[in-house]
Design a protein around this motif. Structure first.
Motif, PDB file in Angstrom:
ATOM      1  N   THR A 142      -5.619  -5.718   1.690  1.00 14.47           N
ATOM      2  CA  THR A 142      -4.260  -5.878   2.216  1.00 14.47           C
ATOM      3  C   THR A 142      -3.237  -5.686   1.096  1.00 14.47           C
ATOM      4  O   THR A 142      -2.231  -4.991   1.278  1.00 14.47           O
ATOM      5  CB  THR A 142      -4.097  -7.274   2.851  1.00 14.47           C
ATOM      6  OG1 THR A 142      -5.064  -7.418   3.891  1.00 14.47           O
ATOM      7  CG2 THR A 142      -2.705  -7.463   3.416  1.00 14.47           C
ATOM      8  N   GLU A 143      -3.495  -6.296  -0.054  1.00 13.55           N
ATOM      9  CA  GLU A 143      -2.574  -6.162  -1.186  1.00 13.55           C
ATOM     10  C   GLU A 143      -2.472  -4.701  -1.630  1.00 13.55           C
ATOM     11  O   GLU A 143      -1.375  -4.207  -1.907  1.00 13.55           O
ATOM     12  CB  GLU A 143      -3.045  -7.029  -2.356  1.00 13.55           C
ATOM     13  CG  GLU A 143      -2.894  -8.516  -2.116  1.00 13.55           C
ATOM     14  CD  GLU A 143      -3.573  -9.356  -3.197  1.00 13.55           C
ATOM     15  OE1 GLU A 143      -4.146  -8.778  -4.147  1.00 13.55           O
ATOM     16  OE2 GLU A 143      -3.539 -10.585  -3.073  1.00 13.55           O
ATOM     17  N   LEU A 148       0.283   0.501  -1.934  1.00 10.52           N
ATOM     18  CA  LEU A 148       0.297   1.928  -1.630  1.00 10.52           C
ATOM     19  C   LEU A 148       1.523   2.289  -0.793  1.00 10.52           C
ATOM     20  O   LEU A 148       2.188   3.301  -1.053  1.00 10.52           O
ATOM     21  CB  LEU A 148      -0.988   2.334  -0.898  1.00 10.52           C
ATOM     22  CG  LEU A 148      -1.102   3.804  -0.500  1.00 10.52           C
ATOM     23  CD1 LEU A 148      -1.097   4.697  -1.736  1.00 10.52           C
ATOM     24  CD2 LEU A 148      -2.367   4.028   0.331  1.00 10.52           C
ATOM     25  N   HIS A 149       1.834   1.449   0.191  1.00 12.01           N
ATOM     26  CA  HIS A 149       3.019   1.691   1.023  1.00 12.01           C
ATOM     27  C   HIS A 149       4.279   1.662   0.157  1.00 12.01           C
ATOM     28  O   HIS A 149       5.154   2.532   0.288  1.00 12.01           O
ATOM     29  CB  HIS A 149       3.090   0.638   2.131  1.00 12.01           C
ATOM     30  CG  HIS A 149       4.283   0.771   3.012  1.00 12.01           C
ATOM     31  ND1 HIS A 149       4.425   1.798   3.930  1.00 12.01           N
ATOM     32  CD2 HIS A 149       5.404   0.020   3.125  1.00 12.01           C
ATOM     33  CE1 HIS A 149       5.578   1.664   4.553  1.00 12.01           C
ATOM     34  NE2 HIS A 149       6.191   0.596   4.078  1.00 12.01           N
ATOM     35  N   HIS A 150       4.367   0.675  -0.726  1.00 12.46           N
ATOM     36  CA  HIS A 150       5.522   0.565  -1.622  1.00 12.46           C
ATOM     37  C   HIS A 150       5.599   1.779  -2.549  1.00 12.46           C
ATOM     38  O   HIS A 150       6.684   2.330  -2.783  1.00 12.46           O
ATOM     39  CB  HIS A 150       5.431  -0.720  -2.443  1.00 12.46           C
ATOM     40  CG  HIS A 150       6.557  -0.913  -3.400  1.00 12.46           C
ATOM     41  ND1 HIS A 150       7.844  -1.195  -2.997  1.00 12.46           N
ATOM     42  CD2 HIS A 150       6.595  -0.845  -4.762  1.00 12.46           C
ATOM     43  CE1 HIS A 150       8.631  -1.292  -4.046  1.00 12.46           C
ATOM     44  NE2 HIS A 150       7.894  -1.084  -5.141  1.00 12.46           N
ATOM     45  N   LEU A 151       4.454   2.210  -3.054  1.00 19.39           N
ATOM     46  CA  LEU A 151       4.397   3.378  -3.932  1.00 19.39           C
ATOM     47  C   LEU A 151       4.858   4.635  -3.200  1.00 19.39           C
ATOM     48  O   LEU A 151       5.620   5.436  -3.749  1.00 19.39           O
ATOM     49  CB  LEU A 151       2.968   3.563  -4.461  1.00 19.39           C
ATOM     50  CG  LEU A 151       2.748   4.664  -5.482  1.00 19.39           C
ATOM     51  CD1 LEU A 151       3.566   4.407  -6.742  1.00 19.39           C
ATOM     52  CD2 LEU A 151       1.269   4.773  -5.821  1.00 19.39           C
ATOM     53  N   LYS A 152       4.438   4.798  -1.959  1.00 21.86           N
ATOM     54  CA  LYS A 152       4.858   5.970  -1.179  1.00 21.86           C
ATOM     55  C   LYS A 152       6.366   5.946  -0.921  1.00 21.86           C
ATOM     56  O   LYS A 152       7.019   6.982  -0.987  1.00 21.86           O
ATOM     57  CB  LYS A 152       4.100   6.024   0.150  1.00 21.86           C
ATOM     58  CG  LYS A 152       2.674   6.488  -0.008  1.00 21.86           C
ATOM     59  CD  LYS A 152       1.967   6.582   1.337  1.00 21.86           C
ATOM     60  CE  LYS A 152       0.559   7.104   1.184  1.00 21.86           C
ATOM     61  NZ  LYS A 152      -0.145   7.195   2.465  1.00 21.86           N
TER      62      LYS A 152
END
Length: 189
Positions: A142-143, A148-152
């Motif tokens: 989950t982390e 990954l979402h934040h990085l994208k």
């Protein structure tokens, strides 16, 4: 070793004396014991309220222990329950078959009480470590998904910023190219 409170063991044996002996030994050790006298009863009990561990006899009148274990391993809510076979069958092929259908250990009757208790405790400890590890993996997954979402999102913002910067440079270049001839003409006028 300390036994966590509310540790439930389902003991499955068609012989009342064996069932009573094993149940009494486990209760004395602080376990909560449920009993089943046949395979059908064991399957129903395990599916209704999955125990922490199952001690399973092989020779029973309706469904043998191998089939009970095989069926337990097909259901999501009972798949992870450790099964220890407790049987008078001591042939190597019986033991191999027990492991093939999903059993994690095999104790031959007549058994040594200390050995049985240690094997039970070992399987419960392994199960708890496995559950803890699975929870940690799920948490880390989950982390990592959030990272990954934040990085994208950050990457998308950087790409947009670069596009705007390149567009600004292009506009400045075009304005400069237009201003030079206009300035030349204005100067000559």
């Amino acid at each position: 070793m300390k036994i966590p409170s509310k540790t439930e063991i389902l003991v499955v044996d068609d012989l009342p004396d064996n069932l009573r002996l094993v149940s009494n030994l486990l209760v004395e050790q602080g376990y909560i014991v449920r009993k089943a006298t046949n395979g059908t009863m064991a399957l129903r009990s395990a599916q209704a309220a999955p125990p922490d561990l199952i001690l399973l006899d092989i020779n029973m009148p309706d469904i043998d222990g191998y089939e009970v274990c095989r069926q337990l391993k097909t259901f999501d809510n009972t798949r992870a329950i450790p099964v220890i076979f407790l049987s008078a069958l001591d042939d190597a092929l019986d033991k191999v078959k027990a492991f093939q259908v999903g059993g994690l250990d095999y104790i031959t009757k007549p058994f040594q009480v200390e050995e049985m208790l240690i094997r039970i405790q070992t399987q419960l400890t392994v199960q708890r470590f496995t559950q803890t590890l699975e929870q940690q993996v799920e948490q880390r997954t989950t982390e990592l998904s959030q990272a990954l979402h934040h990085l994208k999102e950050t990457q998308l913002q950087l790409v947009q910023h670069e596009k705007m910067s390149a567009l600004g440079n292009l506009v400045a270049g075009i304005a400069h190219e237009i201003n030079n001839p206009v300035g030349f003409i204005a100067g000559n006028l």
